[in-house]
Write a protein that holds these residues in place. Structure first.
Motif, mmCIF file in Angstrom:
data_model
loop_
_atom_site.group_PDB
_atom_site.id
_atom_site.type_symbol
_atom_site.label_atom_id
_atom_site.label_comp_id
_atom_site.label_asym_id
_atom_site.label_seq_id
_atom_site.Cartn_x
_atom_site.Cartn_y
_atom_site.Cartn_z
ATOM 1 N N PHE A 98 -55.642 23.995 10.682
ATOM 2 C CA PHE A 98 -55.939 25.333 10.190
ATOM 3 C C PHE A 98 -57.353 25.337 9.634
ATOM 4 O O PHE A 98 -57.862 24.310 9.202
ATOM 5 N N ASN A 99 -57.969 26.518 9.615
ATOM 6 C CA ASN A 99 -59.324 26.653 9.077
ATOM 7 C C ASN A 99 -59.344 27.152 7.646
ATOM 8 O O ASN A 99 -60.366 27.051 6.981
ATOM 9 N N ALA A 100 -58.230 27.722 7.179
ATOM 10 C CA ALA A 100 -58.215 28.289 5.827
ATOM 11 C C ALA A 100 -56.814 28.233 5.248
ATOM 12 O O ALA A 100 -55.821 28.242 5.986
ATOM 13 N N GLY A 101 -56.760 28.164 3.916
ATOM 14 C CA GLY A 101 -55.482 28.081 3.208
ATOM 15 C C GLY A 101 -54.540 29.247 3.465
ATOM 16 O O GLY A 101 -53.348 29.040 3.711
ATOM 17 N N PRO A 102 -55.024 30.498 3.423
ATOM 18 C CA PRO A 102 -54.106 31.622 3.636
ATOM 19 C C PRO A 102 -53.373 31.583 4.981
ATOM 20 O O PRO A 102 -52.186 31.902 5.051
ATOM 21 N N SER A 103 -54.054 31.153 6.041
ATOM 22 C CA SER A 103 -53.376 31.091 7.344
ATOM 23 C C SER A 103 -52.316 29.992 7.368
ATOM 24 O O SER A 103 -51.265 30.144 7.991
ATOM 25 N N GLU A 104 -52.567 28.903 6.666
ATOM 26 C CA GLU A 104 -51.550 27.839 6.604
ATOM 27 C C GLU A 104 -50.357 28.284 5.762
ATOM 28 O O GLU A 104 -49.210 28.006 6.108
ATOM 29 N N ILE A 105 -50.619 29.000 4.674
ATOM 30 C CA ILE A 105 -49.528 29.538 3.851
ATOM 31 C C ILE A 105 -48.694 30.519 4.670
ATOM 32 O O ILE A 105 -47.462 30.516 4.591
ATOM 33 N N GLU A 106 -49.340 31.362 5.480
ATOM 34 C CA GLU A 106 -48.611 32.293 6.347
ATOM 35 C C GLU A 106 -47.712 31.535 7.321
ATOM 36 O O GLU A 106 -46.569 31.933 7.565
ATOM 37 N N ALA A 107 -48.221 30.450 7.882
ATOM 38 C CA ALA A 107 -47.425 29.646 8.812
ATOM 39 C C ALA A 107 -46.230 29.016 8.100
ATOM 40 O O ALA A 107 -45.126 28.963 8.648
ATOM 41 N N LEU A 108 -46.427 28.543 6.872
ATOM 42 C CA LEU A 108 -45.317 27.980 6.099
ATOM 43 C C LEU A 108 -44.289 29.059 5.765
ATOM 44 O O LEU A 108 -43.085 28.855 5.932
ATOM 45 N N ASN A 109 -44.772 30.216 5.310
ATOM 46 C CA ASN A 109 -43.865 31.315 4.985
ATOM 47 C C ASN A 109 -43.148 31.855 6.217
ATOM 48 O O ASN A 109 -42.008 32.296 6.134
ATOM 49 N N GLY A 110 -43.829 31.819 7.374
ATOM 50 C CA GLY A 110 -43.238 32.319 8.611
ATOM 51 C C GLY A 110 -42.296 31.331 9.290
ATOM 52 O O GLY A 110 -41.648 31.655 10.279
ATOM 53 N N GLY A 111 -42.239 30.110 8.782
ATOM 54 C CA GLY A 111 -41.321 29.118 9.349
ATOM 55 C C GLY A 111 -41.868 28.335 10.522
ATOM 56 O O GLY A 111 -41.127 27.593 11.162
ATOM 57 N N SER A 112 -43.161 28.485 10.838
ATOM 58 C CA SER A 112 -43.704 27.720 11.958
ATOM 59 C C SER A 112 -44.273 26.367 11.525
ATOM 60 O O SER A 112 -44.730 25.601 12.359
ATOM 61 N N LEU A 113 -44.227 26.072 10.225
ATOM 62 C CA LEU A 113 -44.613 24.765 9.691
ATOM 63 C C LEU A 113 -43.531 24.280 8.741
ATOM 64 O O LEU A 113 -42.893 25.085 8.062
ATOM 65 N N ASP A 114 -43.346 22.963 8.700
ATOM 66 C CA ASP A 114 -42.401 22.360 7.752
ATOM 67 C C ASP A 114 -43.123 21.814 6.523
ATOM 68 O O ASP A 114 -42.617 21.880 5.418
ATOM 69 N N ILE A 115 -44.301 21.239 6.747
ATOM 70 C CA ILE A 115 -45.079 20.605 5.678
ATOM 71 C C ILE A 115 -46.532 20.999 5.856
ATOM 72 O O ILE A 115 -47.018 21.094 6.989
ATOM 73 N N GLY A 116 -47.230 21.211 4.750
ATOM 74 C CA GLY A 116 -48.648 21.528 4.826
ATOM 75 C C GLY A 116 -49.438 20.757 3.801
ATOM 76 O O GLY A 116 -49.058 20.695 2.641
ATOM 77 N N PHE A 117 -50.532 20.154 4.244
ATOM 78 C CA PHE A 117 -51.510 19.567 3.328
ATOM 79 C C PHE A 117 -52.475 20.699 3.027
ATOM 80 O O PHE A 117 -53.128 21.212 3.938
ATOM 81 N N ILE A 118 -52.549 21.097 1.768
ATOM 82 C CA ILE A 118 -53.320 22.291 1.432
ATOM 83 C C ILE A 118 -53.852 22.178 0.015
ATOM 84 O O ILE A 118 -53.278 21.471 -0.811
ATOM 85 N N GLY A 119 -54.928 22.873 -0.263
ATOM 86 C CA GLY A 119 -55.548 22.829 -1.577
ATOM 87 C C GLY A 119 -54.718 23.526 -2.644
ATOM 88 O O GLY A 119 -53.750 24.229 -2.343
ATOM 89 N N PRO A 120 -55.107 23.344 -3.905
ATOM 90 C CA PRO A 120 -54.308 23.865 -5.014
ATOM 91 C C PRO A 120 -54.255 25.389 -5.092
ATOM 92 O O PRO A 120 -53.202 25.953 -5.376
ATOM 93 N N SER A 121 -55.364 26.072 -4.836
ATOM 94 C CA SER A 121 -55.366 27.532 -4.987
ATOM 95 C C SER A 121 -54.445 28.228 -3.989
ATOM 96 O O SER A 121 -53.609 29.044 -4.394
ATOM 97 N N PRO A 122 -54.541 27.951 -2.675
ATOM 98 C CA PRO A 122 -53.611 28.600 -1.754
ATOM 99 C C PRO A 122 -52.158 28.200 -2.014
ATOM 100 O O PRO A 122 -51.245 29.019 -1.849
ATOM 101 N N SER A 123 -51.949 26.951 -2.423
ATOM 102 C CA SER A 123 -50.579 26.500 -2.714
ATOM 103 C C SER A 123 -49.968 27.311 -3.840
ATOM 104 O O SER A 123 -48.851 27.826 -3.719
ATOM 105 N N ILE A 124 -50.694 27.420 -4.934
ATOM 106 C CA ILE A 124 -50.177 28.153 -6.093
ATOM 107 C C ILE A 124 -50.047 29.629 -5.770
ATOM 108 O O ILE A 124 -49.043 30.265 -6.111
#
Length: 163
Positions: A98-124
């Motif tokens: 992924f290129n940015a935290g929000p898109s990875e969070i969307e993928a996690l929320n949408g169920g297309s990812l199980d685990i994400g390595f991501i920075g603190p701000s998008p995670s929180i």
């Protein structure tokens, strides 16, 4: 009449001494914070020993998101060297960058990812927006802020990561 050079020199020396005394606790604090955490006790089993004794996950594959940059070196090295797959006892890894935290969070929320390595701000931000129902922040995976974010339906506690 006393020389003014002596008075100026003693004031300068006094100021330098006060600055040095004030800076010393800051220096000690900075040096003390340079550690990476505590060491494991000798009688605790190593993570590699636990993985060797474990079995494959119940899922046939694990979908992992990460950023392809140096700040996500934990994921990059773990995927490239096969360390993550080894720790999951051969469960197939399906990486996605992924290129940015929000898109990875969307993928996690949408169920297309199980685990994400991501920075603190998008995670929180993702955790707060979902009110803790879609995401769980499990742990920091690198000193300085990278977090492991997982699907709470599959991983509810740290014990679910064993093996």
């Amino acid at each position: 009449m006393p020389a003014t050079g002596t008075r100026t020199t003693s004031r300068t020396t006094l100021r330098r001494g006060i600055v040095a005394a004030a800076a010393l606790p800051l220096l000690i604090g900075a040096l003390a914070s340079c550690g990476y955490g505590s060491e494991a006790k000798k009688d605790e089993p190593k993570a590699a020993d636990a993985a060797d004794a474990g079995k494959k996950l119940s899922a046939s594959e694990v979908r992992i998101g990460y950023f392809p940059n140096l700040t996500h070196a934990t994921a990059l090295v773990g995927l490239q060297e096969g360390l993550i797959e080894k720790e999951l006892n051969g469960t197939k890894i399906k990486p996605q960058s992924f290129n940015a935290g929000p898109s990875e969070i969307e993928a996690l929320n949408g169920g297309s990812l199980d685990i994400g390595f991501i920075g603190p701000s998008p995670s929180i931000n993702g955790y707060v927006k979902s009110k803790g129902s879609n995401l769980r922040i499990i742990s920091g995976s690198a000193s300085g802020g990278v977090k492991l974010v997982v699907n709470p339906d599959k991983i509810k506690t740290l014990d679910d990561l064993k093996g």
